[in-house]
Design a protein around this motif. Structure first.
Motif, PDB file in Angstrom:
ATOM      1  N   ILE A 578       0.886  -1.165   0.000  1.00  0.00           N
ATOM      2  CA  ILE A 578       0.000   0.000   0.000  1.00  0.00           C
ATOM      3  C   ILE A 578       0.917   1.207   0.000  1.00  0.00           C
ATOM      4  O   ILE A 578       1.513   1.579   1.013  1.00  0.00           O
ATOM      5  CB  ILE A 578      -0.937  -0.007   1.214  1.00  0.00           C
ATOM      6  N   GLU A 579       1.083   1.779  -1.175  1.00  0.00           N
ATOM      7  CA  GLU A 579       2.111   2.783  -1.399  1.00  0.00           C
ATOM      8  C   GLU A 579       1.702   4.171  -0.928  1.00  0.00           C
ATOM      9  O   GLU A 579       2.495   4.919  -0.369  1.00  0.00           O
ATOM     10  CB  GLU A 579       2.442   2.828  -2.896  1.00  0.00           C
ATOM     11  N   ASN A 580       0.437   4.552  -1.165  1.00  0.00           N
ATOM     12  CA  ASN A 580       0.015   5.922  -0.860  1.00  0.00           C
ATOM     13  C   ASN A 580      -1.497   5.950  -0.731  1.00  0.00           C
ATOM     14  O   ASN A 580      -2.206   5.194  -1.401  1.00  0.00           O
ATOM     15  CB  ASN A 580       0.458   6.880  -1.979  1.00  0.00           C
ATOM     16  N   ILE A 581      -2.005   6.827   0.146  1.00  0.00           N
ATOM     17  CA  ILE A 581      -3.442   7.028   0.296  1.00  0.00           C
ATOM     18  C   ILE A 581      -3.716   8.532   0.284  1.00  0.00           C
ATOM     19  O   ILE A 581      -3.094   9.300   1.031  1.00  0.00           O
ATOM     20  CB  ILE A 581      -3.966   6.407   1.594  1.00  0.00           C
ATOM     21  N   ALA A 582      -4.620   8.934  -0.577  1.00  0.00           N
ATOM     22  CA  ALA A 582      -5.016  10.347  -0.658  1.00  0.00           C
ATOM     23  C   ALA A 582      -6.513  10.445  -0.419  1.00  0.00           C
ATOM     24  O   ALA A 582      -7.287   9.653  -0.969  1.00  0.00           O
ATOM     25  CB  ALA A 582      -4.657  10.927  -2.020  1.00  0.00           C
ATOM     26  N   LEU A 583      -6.922  11.411   0.411  1.00  0.00           N
ATOM     27  CA  LEU A 583      -8.339  11.637   0.699  1.00  0.00           C
ATOM     28  C   LEU A 583      -8.807  12.856  -0.082  1.00  0.00           C
ATOM     29  O   LEU A 583      -8.240  13.942   0.038  1.00  0.00           O
ATOM     30  CB  LEU A 583      -8.543  11.847   2.201  1.00  0.00           C
ATOM     31  N   TYR A 584      -9.861  12.674  -0.883  1.00  0.00           N
ATOM     32  CA  TYR A 584     -10.472  13.768  -1.626  1.00  0.00           C
ATOM     33  C   TYR A 584     -11.903  13.955  -1.131  1.00  0.00           C
ATOM     34  O   TYR A 584     -12.638  12.969  -0.958  1.00  0.00           O
ATOM     35  CB  TYR A 584     -10.496  13.467  -3.134  1.00  0.00           C
ATOM     36  N   GLN A 585     -12.266  15.245  -0.880  1.00  0.00           N
ATOM     37  CA  GLN A 585     -13.632  15.576  -0.516  1.00  0.00           C
ATOM     38  C   GLN A 585     -14.114  16.687  -1.442  1.00  0.00           C
ATOM     39  O   GLN A 585     -13.324  17.536  -1.891  1.00  0.00           O
ATOM     40  CB  GLN A 585     -13.722  16.010   0.949  1.00  0.00           C
ATOM     41  N   LEU A 586     -15.389  16.704  -1.727  1.00  0.00           N
ATOM     42  CA  LEU A 586     -15.947  17.594  -2.730  1.00  0.00           C
ATOM     43  C   LEU A 586     -15.979  19.035  -2.224  1.00  0.00           C
ATOM     44  O   LEU A 586     -16.412  19.304  -1.096  1.00  0.00           O
ATOM     45  CB  LEU A 586     -17.363  17.139  -3.087  1.00  0.00           C
ATOM     46  N   ASP A 587     -15.497  19.945  -3.047  1.00  0.00           N
ATOM     47  CA  ASP A 587     -15.604  21.381  -2.763  1.00  0.00           C
ATOM     48  C   ASP A 587     -17.017  21.813  -3.135  1.00  0.00           C
ATOM     49  O   ASP A 587     -17.393  21.823  -4.312  1.00  0.00           O
ATOM     50  CB  ASP A 587     -14.573  22.147  -3.592  1.00  0.00           C
ATOM     51  N   THR A 588     -17.830  22.160  -2.127  1.00  0.00           N
ATOM     52  CA  THR A 588     -19.242  22.494  -2.368  1.00  0.00           C
ATOM     53  C   THR A 588     -19.428  23.855  -3.014  1.00  0.00           C
ATOM     54  O   THR A 588     -20.506  24.153  -3.535  1.00  0.00           O
ATOM     55  CB  THR A 588     -20.014  22.472  -1.037  1.00  0.00           C
ATOM     56  N   GLY A 589     -18.412  24.701  -2.955  1.00  0.00           N
ATOM     57  CA  GLY A 589     -18.553  26.061  -3.461  1.00  0.00           C
ATOM     58  C   GLY A 589     -19.204  26.999  -2.457  1.00  0.00           C
ATOM     59  O   GLY A 589     -19.202  28.220  -2.647  1.00  0.00           O
ATOM     60  N   ASN A 590     -19.761  26.501  -1.383  1.00  0.00           N
ATOM     61  CA  ASN A 590     -20.427  27.306  -0.357  1.00  0.00           C
ATOM     62  C   ASN A 590     -19.371  27.889   0.565  1.00  0.00           C
ATOM     63  O   ASN A 590     -18.694  27.152   1.281  1.00  0.00           O
ATOM     64  CB  ASN A 590     -21.397  26.429   0.421  1.00  0.00           C
ATOM     65  N   PRO A 591     -19.227  29.228   0.571  1.00  0.00           N
ATOM     66  CA  PRO A 591     -18.161  29.823   1.403  1.00  0.00           C
ATOM     67  C   PRO A 591     -18.376  29.592   2.889  1.00  0.00           C
ATOM     68  O   PRO A 591     -17.419  29.574   3.655  1.00  0.00           O
ATOM     69  CB  PRO A 591     -18.231  31.308   1.040  1.00  0.00           C
ATOM     70  N   GLU A 592     -19.645  29.396   3.308  1.00  0.00           N
ATOM     71  CA  GLU A 592     -19.902  29.137   4.718  1.00  0.00           C
ATOM     72  C   GLU A 592     -19.363  27.754   5.137  1.00  0.00           C
ATOM     73  O   GLU A 592     -19.133  27.500   6.304  1.00  0.00           O
ATOM     74  CB  GLU A 592     -21.415  29.180   4.982  1.00  0.00           C
ATOM     75  N   VAL A 593     -19.155  26.892   4.168  1.00  0.00           N
ATOM     76  CA  VAL A 593     -18.609  25.552   4.440  1.00  0.00           C
ATOM     77  C   VAL A 593     -17.115  25.495   4.153  1.00  0.00           C
ATOM     78  O   VAL A 593     -16.327  24.980   4.949  1.00  0.00           O
ATOM     79  CB  VAL A 593     -19.354  24.490   3.590  1.00  0.00           C
ATOM     80  N   GLU A 594     -16.735  26.052   3.014  1.00  0.00           N
ATOM     81  CA  GLU A 594     -15.358  25.883   2.554  1.00  0.00           C
ATOM     82  C   GLU A 594     -14.358  26.730   3.325  1.00  0.00           C
ATOM     83  O   GLU A 594     -13.232  26.271   3.581  1.00  0.00           O
ATOM     84  CB  GLU A 594     -15.266  26.183   1.053  1.00  0.00           C
ATOM     85  N   LYS A 595     -14.719  27.980   3.692  1.00  0.00           N
ATOM     86  CA  LYS A 595     -13.753  28.816   4.414  1.00  0.00           C
ATOM     87  C   LYS A 595     -13.422  28.243   5.791  1.00  0.00           C
ATOM     88  O   LYS A 595     -12.240  28.168   6.162  1.00  0.00           O
ATOM     89  CB  LYS A 595     -14.296  30.246   4.528  1.00  0.00           C
ATOM     90  N   PRO A 596     -14.393  27.778   6.577  1.00  0.00           N
ATOM     91  CA  PRO A 596     -14.034  27.133   7.843  1.00  0.00           C
ATOM     92  C   PRO A 596     -13.183  25.868   7.644  1.00  0.00           C
ATOM     93  O   PRO A 596     -12.303  25.577   8.453  1.00  0.00           O
ATOM     94  CB  PRO A 596     -15.402  26.797   8.459  1.00  0.00           C
ATOM     95  N   TRP A 597     -13.489  25.110   6.573  1.00  0.00           N
ATOM     96  CA  TRP A 597     -12.670  23.904   6.309  1.00  0.00           C
ATOM     97  C   TRP A 597     -11.229  24.282   6.024  1.00  0.00           C
ATOM     98  O   TRP A 597     -10.290  23.651   6.532  1.00  0.00           O
ATOM     99  CB  TRP A 597     -13.267  23.140   5.112  1.00  0.00           C
ATOM    100  N   GLN A 598     -11.050  25.371   5.200  1.00  0.00           N
ATOM    101  CA  GLN A 598      -9.689  25.827   4.886  1.00  0.00           C
ATOM    102  C   GLN A 598      -8.966  26.309   6.140  1.00  0.00           C
ATOM    103  O   GLN A 598      -7.776  26.036   6.327  1.00  0.00           O
ATOM    104  CB  GLN A 598      -9.753  26.939   3.850  1.00  0.00           C
ATOM    105  N   GLN A 599      -9.715  26.974   7.021  1.00  0.00           N
ATOM    106  CA  GLN A 599      -9.099  27.465   8.258  1.00  0.00           C
ATOM    107  C   GLN A 599      -8.682  26.293   9.159  1.00  0.00           C
ATOM    108  O   GLN A 599      -7.597  26.297   9.744  1.00  0.00           O
ATOM    109  CB  GLN A 599     -10.070  28.380   8.999  1.00  0.00           C
ATOM    110  N   ALA A 600      -9.535  25.284   9.241  1.00  0.00           N
ATOM    111  CA  ALA A 600      -9.216  24.122  10.079  1.00  0.00           C
ATOM    112  C   ALA A 600      -7.984  23.400   9.548  1.00  0.00           C
ATOM    113  O   ALA A 600      -7.125  22.952  10.322  1.00  0.00           O
ATOM    114  CB  ALA A 600     -10.415  23.171  10.131  1.00  0.00           C
TER     115      ALA A 600
END
Length: 776
Positions: A578-600
């Motif tokens: 198992i060489e590598n694992i990458a987690l992808y989550q969908l960018d909703t485009g909603n700034p109320e969701v995405e900006k807190p995620w970026q800050q975290a």
């Protein structure tokens, strides 16, 4: 619910062996024999299938004083091929023991750094032994001499006139040869001398001139016997008269024809009773065997046996034999299971030998076909383990005090010590050979794995049915790893005489491959059906590897060319990381969701070492606040009017279906698997989630079909994945479990302390008072 997607994130990469993914999955057609009406593309015998037949009438005598065979035989050869033959080839296997044989001349020097007593005895005995067959006469049915030519272990007999297809020819051969000491030389047959009571025990095999096979795929079998490649023989009927001292007991291929002439009244009664009982009974008791061992007579008796539809004949003779028997089940049939052994084999043999025969017949019959012969025999003597129709030679005994190991142990010369499980396993293996290759009559001179590998696979199945956690040496994938990464190594599809690491290559690897095929690739139901179909199709016929490969696919609808290519034609091993694992989550485009995620995510970053050490230092902007502007005061993670406007525009441009996709709350894990070993394999996985639940799944080997070196698999889940393990049940023969888990797991181990031993110096060695006790 876990959703799996394959992400083609990497272009095809050429593997270390020069094969890319598509090559690993290329069809085998060009490596296999072209199908004909003799052998069909399905793997079945065709409407024009044929094979030859040879019937034997043999009179043989054992000279118990000189340890010599004197024999005369009449052979009736049936040319059932469509071809006209001008000569016949016979095998003279005993010529292997001539001092000028190819086997002797091609032996290389041993490793004298580790040279056991047994190897020394073998070397000197072979040098001194006057081996080889003396041909006394070769004559046609009217007694006229036939011209013949001996070429090492082969003999060509010139026919007085061509033998047309469908015709038969009878001729006779008279011969003699010495019997080798099988306790000193690793031979298929020979004698054992018991010094204590001055008796011999004979196990006689490969002892008579016998017809070589003439086949549709090769013509005459023309490979010399060098010791490993065993038989390529024709089926037929044997009527054999064996003359031995009158106090000997004889075990042989076939059914005893004259018990009234060779057994006492009590022994005949016991013999008849055993043939009607599932309870084990003595025919010759231990006390009678001891009494026989102390007798000597110049009188002789002739034991007569008949065997139908067999390809060979072997026998054993000794005045030391105990003889027990019972009936055993094989489907609807009943078989007389018998064991012959000296008192030195007790108490192991009376307890385990005959039950092991019965167990073998029961299990093998369930996976192949009913045992077709009337008897099955196990004989204890000097031969480690060897098989012939209806009779096998098996060596393990307890020690002289009657004790034994419960499991196999290795001694200093790396041979397996005598043990309970060693005995049970060798009997299962050798009795199992009645199915492969005695009935499914494969060509051992060419492909050892077709009898040894298939048989070792069924041996593993049978051992596991004996008792829970039976200590099988071969079959479990983890047990083959050491060999799979070793050198030198050659493919399974290598001629018998050219194999490196014979036991691992011809026995263990193919058996393990079939176990993996059954458990991890096809599943038991499909595998068992196809395997039984192969065995049934080729009863009393001669299959080739192509017939096996094609039948397994034909009867299961599973394309296995990639599997045969990797396991049977290659030398790579399984090592998936198992060489590598990458987690992808969908960018909703909603700034109320995405900006807190970026800050975290930003806050997850630890301060650098420089930042930590500068934390208490006063900066310029702290001393001169007038230098601060908008960017010093603003929060990059705050939601701006522009952000709201962008999100509103996005929402207006989407359909309801697209909005639902955008709001899907999923985790997309891209897991990269690297094929370090090169051998493609399924991916059995165990997924552990954050809530503690576990899910198991298996990804087919075809995931490697476009890139045999590396692939990325997409796992779509609503839950957090906290762990992934490849091959958690050790089912693929993966060579390096350390790279099979994410996150990586430490390997636990323990070590021992030891005291250094003082070696005596030369002065002490020369002082006798220092060595009053003998060194053991």
């Amino acid at each position: 619910m876990l959703t799996l997607l394959t992400a083609a994130l990497f272009p095809p990469i050429v593997a270390a062996d020069g094969q890319s993914g598509p090559d690993a999955f290329a069809q085998l057609d060009y490596l296999l024999d072209t199908p004909t009406e003799t052998r069909l593309a399905s793997g079945a015998p065709g409407p024009q299938y044929w094979q030859q037949r040879a019937d034997y009438r043999i009179d043989v005598k054992i000279d118990d004083r000189a340890q010599r065979i004197i024999g005369s035989e009449t052979i009736t050869y049936h040319n059932q091929s469509p071809h006209t033959l001008r000569y016949l080839w016979l095998q003279l296997d005993q010529n292997r023991f001539r001092r000028d044989s190819d086997d002797m001349l091609t032996k290389t020097a041993p490793d004298f750094a580790h040279f056991p007593y047994k190897s020394m005895a073998n070397l000197l005995t072979r040098q001194a032994f006057d081996g080889g067959v003396t041909i006394k006469a070769v004559q046609d049915g009217s007694g006229k001499a036939l011209a013949y030519t001996v070429n090492k272990t082969m003999m060509r007999v010139e026919l007085p006139q061509p033998l047309a297809g469908g015709a038969q020819f009878a001729f006779s051969v008279d011969w003699e040869h010495n019997i080798i000491d099988a306790t000193a030389v690793g031979a298929r047959g020979g004698y054992e001398y018991f010094e204590q009571d001055e008796n011999y025990l004979y196990e006689i095999a490969q002892w008579y001139p016998r017809l070589a096979a003439y086949t549709d795929y090769q013509g005459w079998q023309n490979k010399q016997f060098l010791g490993n490649g065993e038989f390529t023989l024709e089926l037929g009927t044997f009527e054999v008269a064996i003359t031995v001292p009158a106090d000997h007991v004889v075990a042989a291929t076939g059914v005893l024809q004259n018990p009234d002439e060779v057994l006492s009244r009590k022994q005949r009664e016991r013999y008849q009773a055993a043939q009607a009982s599932s309870e084990q009974r003595f025919i010759v008791t231990p006390d009678e065997a001891k009494k026989n061992a102390s007798s000597r007579t110049s009188v002789e008796k002739t034991w007569r046996f008949k065997a139908e539809n067999v390809r060979d004949f072997a026998f054993a003779s000794s005045r030391k034999f105990i003889w027990d028997a019972r009936m055993a089940k094989s489907g609807a049939r009943e078989v007389l299971a018998m064991s012959f052994y000296p008192n030195e084999a007790e108490p192991l043999w009376s307890q385990y030998s005959t039950p092991a025969i019965a167990h073998t017949i029961d299990v093998y019959s369930r996976y192949t076909f009913e045992y077709p012969y009337p008897v099955a025999i196990s004989v204890n003597g000097p031969v480690g383990g060897m098989e012939y129709p209806m009779i096998s030679f098996n060596k393990p005994r307890p020690y002289s005090d009657g004790t034994y190991w419960d499991v196999r142990q290795k001694s200093e010369d790396k041979t397996w010590e005598r043990s309970k499980y060693g005995l049970i396993s060798v009997i299962i293996h050798e009795v199992g050979h009645n199915y492969f290759p005695m009935v499914v009559n494969s060509d051992e001179r060419q492909w050892t794995w077709m009898d040894e590998g298939l048989n070792t696979f069924l041996q593993f199945v049978t051992e596991q049915a004996w008792e829970e956690d039976y200590p099988s040496r071969r079959g479990e994938p983890a047990n083959i790893v050491e060999y799979m990464v070793s050198t030198p190594q050659v493919p399974i599809m290598t001629n018998s005489e050219s194999i490196h690491q014979f036991g691992n290559n011809a026995y263990a690897k193919p058996a393990t491959a079939l176990n993996i095929l059954r458990e991890s690739i096809m599943g038991r139901e499909l595998f068992d059906y196809a395997f039984r179909e192969f065995a049934t199709r080729w009863q009393f016929k001669r299959p080739t590897p192509a017939d096996f490969f094609r039948t397994m696919e034909d009867a299961s609808a599973v394309d296995l060319d990639w599997f045969w290519r990797g396991w049977f034609y290659g030398t790579q091993h399984v090592d998936v990381a198992i060489e590598n694992i990458a987690l992808y989550q969908l960018d909703t485009g909603n700034p109320e969701v995405e900006k807190p995620w970026q800050q975290a995510e930003d806050e997850k970053q630890e301060p650098t070492l420089s930042q930590q050490r500068n934390a208490d230092a006063q900066t310029l902007i702290q001393r001169y606040p007038q230098l601060r502007d908008f960017y010093n005061e603003s929060d990059e993670f705050s939601v701006t009017p522009w952000d709201y406007a962008q999100y509103e525009q996005l929402q207006q441009s989407l359909t309801d279906r697209e909005k639902a996709l955008l709001n899907a709350d999923k985790n997309f894990y891209a897991v990269t698997f690297k094929n370090i070993g090169g051998l493609v394999t399924p991916l059995p996985l165990r997924i552990t989630y954050g809530d503690g639940k576990v899910e198991e799944l298996q990804i087919p080997a075809e995931i490697w079909r476009r890139n045999a070196e590396q692939v990325t698999k997409l796992f779509v889940t609503e839950r957090e994945i906290t762990g992934i393990a490849f091959d958690p049940y050790r089912s693929t023969a993966d060579a390096n479990p350390a790279n099979n888990a994410w996150p990586r797991q430490p390997k636990a181990s323990r070590f021992k302390l030891f005291k250094e031993k003082e070696e005596p110096n030369p002065m002490r060695r020369n002082d006798k008072t220092q060595w009053e006790q003998p060194i053991l």
